[in-house]
Design an enzyme around this catalytic site. Sequence first.
Site, PDB file in Angstrom:
ATOM      1  N   CYS A  91     -29.186  13.293  13.751  1.00 41.63           N
ATOM      2  CA  CYS A  91     -28.806  11.880  13.667  1.00 41.63           C
ATOM      3  C   CYS A  91     -28.099  11.464  14.951  1.00 41.63           C
ATOM      4  CB  CYS A  91     -27.914  11.636  12.445  1.00 41.63           C
ATOM      5  SG  CYS A  91     -27.589   9.880  12.148  1.00 41.63           S
ATOM      6  N   TYR A 107     -25.111  -5.147 -10.915  1.00 40.64           N
ATOM      7  CA  TYR A 107     -25.085  -6.612 -10.989  1.00 40.64           C
ATOM      8  C   TYR A 107     -25.919  -7.058 -12.185  1.00 40.64           C
ATOM      9  CZ  TYR A 107     -23.574  -5.720  -6.212  1.00 40.64           C
ATOM     10  OH  TYR A 107     -22.914  -5.234  -5.102  1.00 40.64           O
ATOM     11  N   ASN A 108     -26.302  -6.056 -13.009  1.00 38.85           N
ATOM     12  CA  ASN A 108     -27.127  -6.301 -14.209  1.00 38.85           C
ATOM     13  C   ASN A 108     -28.416  -7.036 -13.869  1.00 38.85           C
ATOM     14  OD1 ASN A 108     -23.968  -6.727 -15.482  1.00 38.85           O
ATOM     15  ND2 ASN A 108     -25.323  -5.187 -16.357  1.00 38.85           N
ATOM     16  N   THR A 109     -29.015  -6.635 -12.740  1.00 48.02           N
ATOM     17  CA  THR A 109     -30.299  -7.229 -12.350  1.00 48.02           C
ATOM     18  C   THR A 109     -31.292  -6.116 -12.006  1.00 48.02           C
ATOM     19  OG1 THR A 109     -29.668  -7.358 -10.011  1.00 48.02           O
ATOM     20  CG2 THR A 109     -29.203  -9.288 -11.400  1.00 48.02           C
ATOM     21  N   THR A 115     -28.604  -1.330 -16.386  1.00 48.17           N
ATOM     22  CA  THR A 115     -29.268  -0.377 -15.484  1.00 48.17           C
ATOM     23  C   THR A 115     -28.641   1.020 -15.522  1.00 48.17           C
ATOM     24  OG1 THR A 115     -27.847  -1.025 -13.628  1.00 48.17           O
ATOM     25  CG2 THR A 115     -29.915  -2.250 -13.913  1.00 48.17           C
ATOM     26  N   GLU A 127     -31.029  -4.033  -3.449  1.00 50.98           N
ATOM     27  CA  GLU A 127     -31.172  -3.018  -4.493  1.00 50.98           C
ATOM     28  C   GLU A 127     -31.570  -1.669  -3.899  1.00 50.98           C
ATOM     29  OE1 GLU A 127     -32.479  -5.523  -8.432  1.00 50.98           O
ATOM     30  OE2 GLU A 127     -33.858  -5.596  -6.733  1.00 50.98           O
TER      31      GLU A 127
END
Length: 487
Positions: A125, A382-384, A393, A458
């Site tokens: 890296c 974020y419940n999406t 999730t 996400e």
Amino acid sequence: MRLAAGHSHNQAYAVQGLLCNPCTSRGRKELGIRIPRPLGHGPSRFIPEKEILQVGTEDAQMHTLFADSFVTLGRLDNITLVMVFHPQYLGSFLKTQHYLLQMDGPLPLHYRHYIGIMAAARHQCSYLVNLHVNDFLHVGGDPKWLNGLENAPHKLQNLGELNKILAHRPWLITKEHIEQLLKTEEHSWSLAELIHAVVLLTHYHSLASFTFGCGISPEIHCEGGHTFKLPSVSNYCICDITNGNHGVDETHVSPAGSISTTESFCEVEALMEKMKKLQECRDEEEASQEEMATRFEIEKRESMFVCCSEDEESAPTRDVSRHFEDTSYGYKDFSRHGMHVPTFRVQDYSWEDHGYSLVNRLYPDVGQLIDEKFHIAYDLTYNTMAMHKDVDTSMLRRAIWNYIHCMFGIRYDDYDYGEINQLLDRSFKVYIKTVVCTPEKTTKRMYDSFWRQFKHSEKVHVNLLLIEARMQAELLYALRAITHYMT
């Protein structure tokens, strides 16, 4: 290309064609300055720049995070600009990293940065290596050490073996490795120093995973982040560079790649349906302990055959490889030789019950900081899911975390590993294993190929789960070995 006032009229005229009127009016005397041009577009090669928060448009919370980052690091780096998709996690990350690198602790400051260089170099890296080379010199580190690990003190050279095993095969760490470091007479480590070093090694192994997993680009002032070649674009002025205007319309492949929106939408729907059915099965019946153990062994064995990358392997460059020994050692050797990862049962040694207290006892407050960071990454939601809202999730997050630990042989007795194959498809598993085990092989194609309808935020969230699960796995093996040595 270097331009000077003494060049011919025709050359000067050609340069003027690239400058706007205000720049031209400054005269030819200023044309001897070489102006760097960014090689990439934004902080990430994988995420379109327009989707990443622009400095100056942040809200009060994010502005505070940016200010904290600048004060502690002396810069606002591209890792921060990508992590800020998740401000709560970024705050915890910056606080922990600041404590490890700059606050009172067992190791001197230049040792801390050199250990960061050693850890990042194990995964080739160069981004992190270059950052910490500068930091190492800034805090008074000896430039000779940067010519190669053999030029560093024997105490740091002795850490090379632990660095190598932790990065690639942590399950092989034993109390004998610990004893060798603690009992090497004049070059020995104290327990507190070793804990500090282990935390730094695991932190930077994991951060290398994030760097490659999110396609972090070097900043313009860093090696690999700029060029002095003039762009071959019409209506482009060199002075635009100083204004942050690249002058090129950016074209990026969407996360869905060439797959139709309809097909990607169906994948999201199918994943949600699987989650629903698994929850129903949980409520109806629970598998026996024998069946759970069998499913774990099956998943662990299958994880060994998930191919990290189809690309040909490239040898690390001299600039990076000089900071570590045994460049041929890696995770790949383990899987190719058909060996098996031994099972590490969390009920026998866990972070919560054992590792946390050991770290906190020998390096006060760090155990608490790391624990908070683990929990934020694991519990963050974020419940999406893609275009869906009000989604639980937790099942998916646990599957991702436990799959990573499964690859390292770590087993949770209360988890049904049959859920992993239901929730994580092959392209996602390839991405996870590559980012966690051989991050330097991560490609944009891999990033684009999983969760094609999900947002970039996400996918960054996924990377936070990956790096924290990896760090905890490495810590568990190292801390267990230290505990065995102490008892």
